[in-house]
Design an enzyme around this catalytic site. Structure first.
Site, PDB file in Angstrom:
ATOM      1  N   VAL A  31       0.840  -1.205   0.000  1.00 44.24           N
ATOM      2  CA  VAL A  31       0.000   0.000   0.000  1.00 44.24           C
ATOM      3  C   VAL A  31       0.873   1.253   0.000  1.00 44.24           C
ATOM      4  O   VAL A  31       0.593   2.226  -0.717  1.00 44.24           O
ATOM      5  CB  VAL A  31      -0.951  -0.003   1.223  1.00 44.24           C
ATOM      6  CG1 VAL A  31      -1.680   1.331   1.344  1.00 44.24           C
ATOM      7  CG2 VAL A  31      -1.947  -1.144   1.104  1.00 44.24           C
ATOM      8  N   THR A  32       1.937   1.222   0.795  1.00 50.35           N
ATOM      9  CA  THR A  32       2.862   2.364   0.848  1.00 50.35           C
ATOM     10  C   THR A  32       3.476   2.637  -0.521  1.00 50.35           C
ATOM     11  O   THR A  32       3.517   3.788  -0.986  1.00 50.35           O
ATOM     12  CB  THR A  32       3.980   2.094   1.866  1.00 50.35           C
ATOM     13  OG1 THR A  32       3.411   1.823   3.144  1.00 50.35           O
ATOM     14  CG2 THR A  32       4.903   3.305   1.983  1.00 50.35           C
ATOM     15  N   ASP A  66      -1.034   6.835   3.141  1.00 47.39           N
ATOM     16  CA  ASP A  66      -0.162   7.118   4.272  1.00 47.39           C
ATOM     17  C   ASP A  66      -0.842   6.764   5.595  1.00 47.39           C
ATOM     18  O   ASP A  66      -0.171   6.448   6.579  1.00 47.39           O
ATOM     19  CB  ASP A  66       0.231   8.597   4.251  1.00 47.39           C
ATOM     20  CG  ASP A  66       1.295   8.922   5.283  1.00 47.39           C
ATOM     21  OD1 ASP A  66       2.259   8.136   5.399  1.00 47.39           O
ATOM     22  OD2 ASP A  66       1.166   9.942   5.980  1.00 47.39           O
ATOM     23  N   ASP A  69      -1.784   2.351   5.340  1.00 46.51           N
ATOM     24  CA  ASP A  69      -0.736   1.365   5.621  1.00 46.51           C
ATOM     25  C   ASP A  69      -0.441   1.250   7.116  1.00 46.51           C
ATOM     26  O   ASP A  69      -0.253   0.159   7.652  1.00 46.51           O
ATOM     27  CB  ASP A  69       0.537   1.660   4.819  1.00 46.51           C
ATOM     28  CG  ASP A  69       1.077   3.071   5.060  1.00 46.51           C
ATOM     29  OD1 ASP A  69       0.563   3.784   5.933  1.00 46.51           O
ATOM     30  OD2 ASP A  69       2.022   3.461   4.340  1.00 46.51           O
ATOM     31  N   GLY A  70      -0.411   2.387   7.800  1.00 42.95           N
ATOM     32  CA  GLY A  70      -0.187   2.351   9.241  1.00 42.95           C
ATOM     33  C   GLY A  70      -1.328   1.664   9.982  1.00 42.95           C
ATOM     34  O   GLY A  70      -1.110   0.916  10.944  1.00 42.95           O
ATOM     35  N   SER A  80       6.651  -1.964  12.692  1.00 38.83           N
ATOM     36  CA  SER A  80       8.077  -2.283  12.722  1.00 38.83           C
ATOM     37  C   SER A  80       8.913  -1.063  12.378  1.00 38.83           C
ATOM     38  O   SER A  80       8.408  -0.085  11.815  1.00 38.83           O
ATOM     39  CB  SER A  80       8.387  -3.403  11.716  1.00 38.83           C
ATOM     40  OG  SER A  80       8.156  -2.956  10.390  1.00 38.83           O
ATOM     41  N   ASP A  87       7.859   4.216   5.223  1.00 37.72           N
ATOM     42  CA  ASP A  87       6.785   5.205   5.142  1.00 37.72           C
ATOM     43  C   ASP A  87       7.344   6.617   5.159  1.00 37.72           C
ATOM     44  O   ASP A  87       6.964   7.467   4.335  1.00 37.72           O
ATOM     45  CB  ASP A  87       5.824   4.991   6.307  1.00 37.72           C
ATOM     46  CG  ASP A  87       4.582   5.855   6.199  1.00 37.72           C
ATOM     47  OD1 ASP A  87       3.864   5.729   5.187  1.00 37.72           O
ATOM     48  OD2 ASP A  87       4.328   6.654   7.112  1.00 37.72           O
ATOM     49  N   ASP A  91       7.348   9.297   2.036  1.00 35.61           N
ATOM     50  CA  ASP A  91       6.670  10.581   2.225  1.00 35.61           C
ATOM     51  C   ASP A  91       7.492  11.715   1.618  1.00 35.61           C
ATOM     52  O   ASP A  91       6.956  12.631   0.991  1.00 35.61           O
ATOM     53  CB  ASP A  91       6.451  10.866   3.714  1.00 35.61           C
ATOM     54  CG  ASP A  91       5.278  10.097   4.281  1.00 35.61           C
ATOM     55  OD1 ASP A  91       4.506   9.504   3.505  1.00 35.61           O
ATOM     56  OD2 ASP A  91       5.145  10.090   5.529  1.00 35.61           O
TER      57      ASP A  91
END
Length: 218
Positions: A31-32, A66, A69-70, A80, A87, A91
């Site tokens: 996803v990131t 953003d 994914d988290g 992790s 990430d 960004d």
């Protein structure tokens, strides 16, 4: 400032979508990567052509990765250091693409070297603002300061202004002035935030050094 409230709201909204991606076997890292790729493509394909409305639509759709994914990582219990590193690094790539795309427009058909320079300044200052916090934390300081214009503010102000400016192509008058105003706001705000973080790191480092010296003398 927006991070505190906006993230909490969108995390609740996007939680069901994140759960769906987990069920179909999508990983947070995927996803990131896809989200960053979408932002970069939207910024570097549409913005240099002056297609600010459609470029902003594409970027906005992908920028929520953003948060997704988290959210996925927390649901999976897989938060992790690698995920946080990936990430944060991507960004910076996404932010650079947005302001780089605007700089390309103003260097070309946008025909304004001043605004091209301001877009580049926004790009560079945003990177340095992020670096000051990361570097301060790396040397053991909390960097306890809420800056005037952090990443969330830079994105919201810039993307909203870009999207509204793009309505000029649909015949809406006067909106094309919003993007230059936004670039100046982001540029000045980033410079102020940089100053806030540098002052904070200097104060915190002086306090930490004084405590260390006091401990050694004792």
């Amino acid at each position: 400032m927006l991070n505190k409230y906006a993230r909490a709201f969108f995390t609740r909204v996007l939680t069901p979508f994140a759960a769906l991606l987990i069920r179909i076997g999508v990983s947070p890292d995927a996803v990131t990567l896809v989200g960053t790729g979408g932002v970069v493509a939207g910024a570097l394909i549409f913005y240099p052509l002056g297609e600010f409305f459609w470029g902003t639509v594409v970027i906005t759709l992908f920028v929520f990765s953003d948060l997704v994914d988290g959210n996925m990582a927390r649901q999976l219990g897989r938060s992790s250091r690698w995920g946080a590193f990936l990430d944060s690094t991507l960004d910076r790539v996404a932010d650079s693409a947005i302001f780089g795309g605007l700089a390309l427009w103003y260097a070309g058909r946008g025909d304004s070297l001043m605004l091209c320079g301001m877009a580049i300044f926004c790009l560079a200052s945003g990177q340095v603002v992020s670096y000051t916090k990361a570097r301060g934390e790396a040397i053991g300081l909390p960097v306890d300061v809420n800056g005037l214009v952090e990443r969330a503010e830079r994105l919201v102000v810039t993307l909203v202004a870009c999207g509204l400016s793009g309505l000029h192509a649909f015949g809406v008058p006067g909106v094309e002035t919003l993007l230059p105003i936004a670039l100046w706001i982001v540029g000045i705000g980033s410079a102020v935030t940089l100053g806030q973080r540098v002052v904070t790191v200097r104060r915190e480092s002086a306090e930490a050094d004084a405590m260390a010296q006091g401990g050694n003398s004792a």
